[in-house]
Enzyme design. Structure first.
Site, mmCIF file in Angstrom:
data_model
loop_
_atom_site.group_PDB
_atom_site.id
_atom_site.type_symbol
_atom_site.label_atom_id
_atom_site.label_comp_id
_atom_site.label_asym_id
_atom_site.label_seq_id
_atom_site.Cartn_x
_atom_site.Cartn_y
_atom_site.Cartn_z
ATOM 1 N N ILE A 18 24.179 27.724 -2.911
ATOM 2 C CA ILE A 18 24.538 29.072 -3.340
ATOM 3 C C ILE A 18 23.325 29.995 -3.337
ATOM 4 O O ILE A 18 23.410 31.155 -2.904
ATOM 5 C CB ILE A 18 25.180 29.014 -4.742
ATOM 6 C CG1 ILE A 18 26.574 28.377 -4.663
ATOM 7 C CG2 ILE A 18 25.258 30.400 -5.366
ATOM 8 C CD1 ILE A 18 27.181 28.060 -6.011
ATOM 9 N N ASP A 37 11.947 27.944 -6.009
ATOM 10 C CA ASP A 37 12.606 26.646 -6.019
ATOM 11 C C ASP A 37 11.598 25.545 -6.317
ATOM 12 O O ASP A 37 10.408 25.662 -5.983
ATOM 13 C CB ASP A 37 13.274 26.371 -4.672
ATOM 14 C CG ASP A 37 14.426 25.399 -4.781
ATOM 15 O OD1 ASP A 37 15.588 25.849 -4.713
ATOM 16 O OD2 ASP A 37 14.183 24.190 -4.947
ATOM 17 N N ASN A 90 19.888 31.328 -10.903
ATOM 18 C CA ASN A 90 20.856 30.462 -10.237
ATOM 19 C C ASN A 90 20.632 28.977 -10.475
ATOM 20 O O ASN A 90 21.523 28.173 -10.238
ATOM 21 C CB ASN A 90 20.821 30.753 -8.725
ATOM 22 C CG ASN A 90 21.675 29.803 -7.932
ATOM 23 O OD1 ASN A 90 22.889 29.723 -8.128
ATOM 24 N ND2 ASN A 90 21.060 29.055 -7.036
ATOM 25 N N SER A 145 29.785 28.922 -14.529
ATOM 26 C CA SER A 145 30.623 27.902 -13.903
ATOM 27 C C SER A 145 32.002 27.986 -14.537
ATOM 28 O O SER A 145 32.143 28.400 -15.700
ATOM 29 C CB SER A 145 30.036 26.501 -14.125
ATOM 30 O OG SER A 145 30.961 25.499 -13.723
ATOM 31 N N TYR A 158 26.902 20.072 -19.559
ATOM 32 C CA TYR A 158 26.974 21.063 -18.485
ATOM 33 C C TYR A 158 27.930 22.192 -18.866
ATOM 34 O O TYR A 158 27.596 23.373 -18.760
ATOM 35 C CB TYR A 158 27.428 20.400 -17.182
ATOM 36 C CG TYR A 158 27.510 21.356 -16.015
ATOM 37 C CD1 TYR A 158 26.362 21.723 -15.323
ATOM 38 C CD2 TYR A 158 28.734 21.885 -15.605
ATOM 39 C CE1 TYR A 158 26.434 22.592 -14.247
ATOM 40 C CE2 TYR A 158 28.811 22.756 -14.540
ATOM 41 C CZ TYR A 158 27.655 23.115 -13.858
ATOM 42 O OH TYR A 158 27.736 23.994 -12.803
ATOM 43 N N LYS A 162 26.946 26.144 -19.648
ATOM 44 C CA LYS A 162 27.477 27.247 -18.853
ATOM 45 C C LYS A 162 28.273 28.222 -19.719
ATOM 46 O O LYS A 162 28.304 29.432 -19.441
ATOM 47 C CB LYS A 162 28.330 26.698 -17.708
ATOM 48 C CG LYS A 162 27.523 25.959 -16.652
ATOM 49 C CD LYS A 162 26.456 26.854 -16.025
ATOM 50 C CE LYS A 162 25.719 26.168 -14.894
ATOM 51 N NZ LYS A 162 24.739 27.059 -14.234
ATOM 52 N N ILE A 191 32.465 24.494 -4.955
ATOM 53 C CA ILE A 191 31.894 25.121 -3.774
ATOM 54 C C ILE A 191 31.309 24.025 -2.889
ATOM 55 O O ILE A 191 30.584 23.142 -3.362
ATOM 56 C CB ILE A 191 30.796 26.134 -4.159
ATOM 57 C CG1 ILE A 191 31.372 27.222 -5.081
ATOM 58 C CG2 ILE A 191 30.173 26.748 -2.919
ATOM 59 C CD1 ILE A 191 32.465 28.079 -4.453
ATOM 60 N N THR A 193 28.832 23.112 -1.252
ATOM 61 C CA THR A 193 27.402 23.106 -0.974
ATOM 62 C C THR A 193 27.051 21.790 -0.293
ATOM 63 O O THR A 193 27.824 20.818 -0.351
ATOM 64 C CB THR A 193 26.594 23.237 -2.266
ATOM 65 O OG1 THR A 193 26.876 22.094 -3.097
ATOM 66 C CG2 THR A 193 26.970 24.506 -3.028
#
Length: 269
Positions: A18, A37, A90, A145, A158, A162, A191, A193
């Protein structure tokens, strides 16, 4: 072309998935982009590819678990391009082996996911907002999310992290709106990815698609276009919102798919 012309964006977790799709679209539409990153080689490769396509991108190492690293990424952006007007928070982690149900979750993993998934959003915003004030405004975009809206059998930390991002988005929007700083979230469903396709069996991907309102699973670009919209002045009167980009997976009664199968079978009989 030019939907974000003149803007300067820091995209965290921008070397793949993403983040990469978003960085590419922002650069294509005129923004100067810094790709932050943990995978610095991947970030450099992504930036070089954008530059070869006529964009303007740079790379910086970013460890979202460390405040100093986030600060340095923001300062690198300002030093390189003179300001920061778009921040795409992100980075996000998940762990299906340790992030389990309430009785069995690894508590150290709880701390790690809350720190990276939620606290990094706070820290990134904290260091970017003063520069955005100097620039006359900006747009902060946070990856939330659908796990922040809907519960699951596992991934307790998680989902909680979120949900925190979704509400933190509102707080940032409320507190800094008068400085012409907007803050919005984007909540992806499944998604496709590279990581999802690598780690999830085809049967699981098919299960998600079965329950979508649309007949396919999402691609990174589906989130990237939403990020582009939120970064642009096209969304200048939108703040404090989290846009759900999930193919209609969560909009219907969960029994609808099985009911449709039942009705189709009944017609055959």
């Amino acid at each position: 072309m030019g939907r974000v012309e003149g803007k300067v964006a820091l995209v965290t977790g921008g070397a793949s998935g993403i983040g990469l799709a978003s960085a590419q679209l922002l650069a294509k539409e005129g923004a100067k982009v810094v790709i932050g990153d943990f995978n610095l080689d991947g970030a450099k490769e992504a930036a070089e590819a954008i530059n070869k396509e006529g964009g303007n991108a740079s790379a910086v190492f970013l460890d979202a678990s460390k405040e100093e690293s986030i600060k340095e990424a923001v300062e690198f952006t300002v030093k390189t391009y003179g300001t920061i007007t778009v921040l795409f928070n992100n980075v996000g982690l998940t762990n299906l082996q340790k992030d389990l149900d309430v009785l069995n979750i690894d508590l150290d993993e709880w701390d790690r996911l809350i720190n990276v998934n939620a606290k990094s959003v706070l820290i990134g915003s904290r260091y970017a907002i003063p520069y955005m004030k100097e620039a006359g405004g900006g747009s902060i975009i946070n990856t939330a999310s659908m796990a922040g809206f809907a519960s699951d059998a596992i991934r307790t930390a998680y989902g909680a992290s979120k949900a925190a991002v979704i509400h933190l988005t509102k707080y940032i929007a409320t507190q800094y709106g008068q400085d012409n700083i907007r803050c919005n979230g984007v909540a992806p469903g499944l998604i496709l990815t590279p990581a999802a396709e690598r780690n999830m069996p085809p049967q699981v991907l098919d299960i998600f698609k079965k329950f979508n309102a649309l007949p396919y699973n999402g691609a990174p670009e589906d989130i990237g276009y939403t990020v582009l919209f939120l970064a642009s002045d096209e969304s200048k009167y939108i703040t404090g919102q989290t846009i759900q980009v999930e193919g209609g997976h969560y909009i219907a009664n969960p029994s609808i798919t099985d009911f449709n199968d039942f009705m189709a079978q009944a017609k055959q009989n």
